[in-house]
Design a protein around this motif. Structure first.
Motif, PDB file in Angstrom:
ATOM      1  N   ALA A 110      62.422 -20.552 -28.957  1.00 38.40           N
ATOM      2  CA  ALA A 110      61.042 -20.083 -28.974  1.00 38.40           C
ATOM      3  C   ALA A 110      60.329 -20.576 -30.227  1.00 38.40           C
ATOM      4  O   ALA A 110      60.927 -20.668 -31.303  1.00 38.40           O
ATOM      5  CB  ALA A 110      61.025 -18.557 -28.911  1.00 38.40           C
ATOM      6  N   TYR A 186      62.303 -17.843 -25.354  1.00 39.33           N
ATOM      7  CA  TYR A 186      62.528 -16.586 -26.051  1.00 39.33           C
ATOM      8  C   TYR A 186      63.865 -16.647 -26.769  1.00 39.33           C
ATOM      9  O   TYR A 186      64.676 -17.569 -26.575  1.00 39.33           O
ATOM     10  CB  TYR A 186      62.522 -15.415 -25.062  1.00 39.33           C
ATOM     11  CG  TYR A 186      63.552 -15.566 -23.962  1.00 39.33           C
ATOM     12  CD1 TYR A 186      64.865 -15.146 -24.143  1.00 39.33           C
ATOM     13  CD2 TYR A 186      63.207 -16.152 -22.742  1.00 39.33           C
ATOM     14  CE1 TYR A 186      65.807 -15.305 -23.143  1.00 39.33           C
ATOM     15  CE2 TYR A 186      64.148 -16.318 -21.743  1.00 39.33           C
ATOM     16  CZ  TYR A 186      65.440 -15.891 -21.948  1.00 39.33           C
ATOM     17  OH  TYR A 186      66.387 -16.067 -20.964  1.00 39.33           O
ATOM     18  N   GLU A 188      67.227 -14.138 -27.429  1.00 35.21           N
ATOM     19  CA  GLU A 188      67.900 -12.882 -27.096  1.00 35.21           C
ATOM     20  C   GLU A 188      69.097 -12.729 -28.017  1.00 35.21           C
ATOM     21  O   GLU A 188      70.111 -13.412 -27.892  1.00 35.21           O
ATOM     22  CB  GLU A 188      68.356 -12.846 -25.638  1.00 35.21           C
ATOM     23  CG  GLU A 188      68.962 -11.499 -25.252  1.00 35.21           C
ATOM     24  CD  GLU A 188      69.329 -11.411 -23.784  1.00 35.21           C
ATOM     25  OE1 GLU A 188      69.656 -10.300 -23.329  1.00 35.21           O
ATOM     26  OE2 GLU A 188      69.283 -12.444 -23.096  1.00 35.21           O
ATOM     27  N   LEU A 196      59.992 -12.599 -27.924  1.00 36.75           N
ATOM     28  CA  LEU A 196      59.235 -13.614 -27.197  1.00 36.75           C
ATOM     29  C   LEU A 196      57.867 -13.783 -27.864  1.00 36.75           C
ATOM     30  O   LEU A 196      57.050 -12.869 -27.836  1.00 36.75           O
ATOM     31  CB  LEU A 196      59.089 -13.173 -25.746  1.00 36.75           C
ATOM     32  CG  LEU A 196      58.746 -14.195 -24.686  1.00 36.75           C
ATOM     33  CD1 LEU A 196      59.180 -13.682 -23.322  1.00 36.75           C
ATOM     34  CD2 LEU A 196      57.250 -14.497 -24.668  1.00 36.75           C
ATOM     35  N   ASN A 210      55.062 -11.619 -32.024  1.00 38.71           N
ATOM     36  CA  ASN A 210      56.310 -11.399 -31.301  1.00 38.71           C
ATOM     37  C   ASN A 210      56.225 -10.179 -30.393  1.00 38.71           C
ATOM     38  O   ASN A 210      55.925  -9.070 -30.840  1.00 38.71           O
ATOM     39  CB  ASN A 210      57.464 -11.207 -32.285  1.00 38.71           C
ATOM     40  CG  ASN A 210      57.844 -12.485 -32.991  1.00 38.71           C
ATOM     41  OD1 ASN A 210      57.532 -13.575 -32.518  1.00 38.71           O
ATOM     42  ND2 ASN A 210      58.500 -12.371 -34.125  1.00 38.71           N
TER      43      ASN A 210
END
Length: 284
Positions: A110, A186, A188, A196, A210
């Protein structure tokens, strides 16, 4: 332009379930006594290094299987051999110790900005003689053992870095992120916590804020009879994107459980503009 990194998943013929992790170098001192006096636990991650462009476009002696069929990146543009040498040197190995290289994954991370985005090439290889002894600060771990470290966090325990999560752990889980629009990039980390960046009216030089989503599959309950957050199944934090990106936000909301809690850290425009969605779109 983007910054490219090379990360290596190194295995042995003796145990295909395990891969080699490298202890990460602690960050430099900050110059503040209270900050610098804190000693954190060790972080273990896939060995990696910067992947630079070729200077003369000479043919590399290293063959990366599957790279020629990749539509995402052309590895002939990069000095893969130099990067592999640098990674193996960190492990106390030489190029002759490993082989059978193949392209495992290419990840466009991202764009958190304002710097250039980071893109990571993951390659997989094997130690040719099956020797599991390395000279560097390294150890062998499996995806399952790394996941256990992430989910069962304890004081002073070793920690797992983001490259392991991006390359191996996230693919082994049924994450809520897998239902997000495929055009969105994104991060994780750890599993169930999704960050994201969404275009927003924020302060320059940034142009994104964000959006944070908490949607874990399993919640460790050590505090008695309590559920995730106010009895919701997922939590979304700071939906502050501009109006022209509300359609993407609708798709994100639609991918999450129906019992969705929305939380705003503060009321600046770049954190609340997503509330322009119609009430029915939130499904809260």
């Amino acid at each position: 332009m983007a910054t490219h990194n090379l990360a290596v998943i190194l295995k042995t013929p003796l145990n295909d379930a395990e891969f080699l992790l490298l202890k990460q170098t602690p960050p430099p001192k900050f110059g503040e006594e209270q900050y610098d006096s804190y000693v954190d636990s060790d972080i273990w991650d896939l060995p990696s290094t910067r992947l630079n462009l070729q200077n003369d476009h000479s043919h590399s002696a290293i063959v990366i299987h599957g790279a020629q069929s990749s539509q995402d990146i052309d590895l002939t543009d990069f000095d893969v051999q130099l990067a592999l040498n640098e990674v193996l040197e960190k492990l106390g190995l030489r190029m002759s110790d490993a082989g059978e290289w193949s392209l495992f994954k290419y990840v466009e991370e991202a764009e958190f900005g304002p710097g250039v985005p980071v893109k990571t090439v993951f390659v997989m290889g094997k130690l040719l003689d099956g020797n599991q002894t390395c000279q560097g600060p390294s150890k062998w771990m499996s995806t399952e053992s790394c996941l256990n470290l992430l989910l069962e966090v304890k004081p002073s325990n070793d920690r797992v870095g983001p490259l392991v999560v991006i390359a191996l752990i996230n693919d082994s889980l049924q994450s809520a992120a897998q239902k997000l629009p495929p055009t969105l990039h994104y991060q994780e980390y750890p599993p169930g916590v999704i960050i994201l960046p969404m275009r927003s009216r924020t302060a320059k030089p940034f142009d994104t804020t964000n959006l944070v989503i908490f949607a874990p599959e399993k919640v460790s309950d050590t505090c008695g009879d309590c559920s995730f957050v106010v009895h919701g199944d997922a939590l979304i934090v700071d939906p502050g994107c501009r109006r022209e990106y509300h359609e993407e936000l609708k798709q994100i909301v639609a991918s999450l459980p129906k019992k969705l809690i929305v939380f705003v850290t503060h009321h600046h425009a770049d954190h609340v503009h997503g509330y322009g969605l119609e009430e029915g779109d939130w499904q809260c």
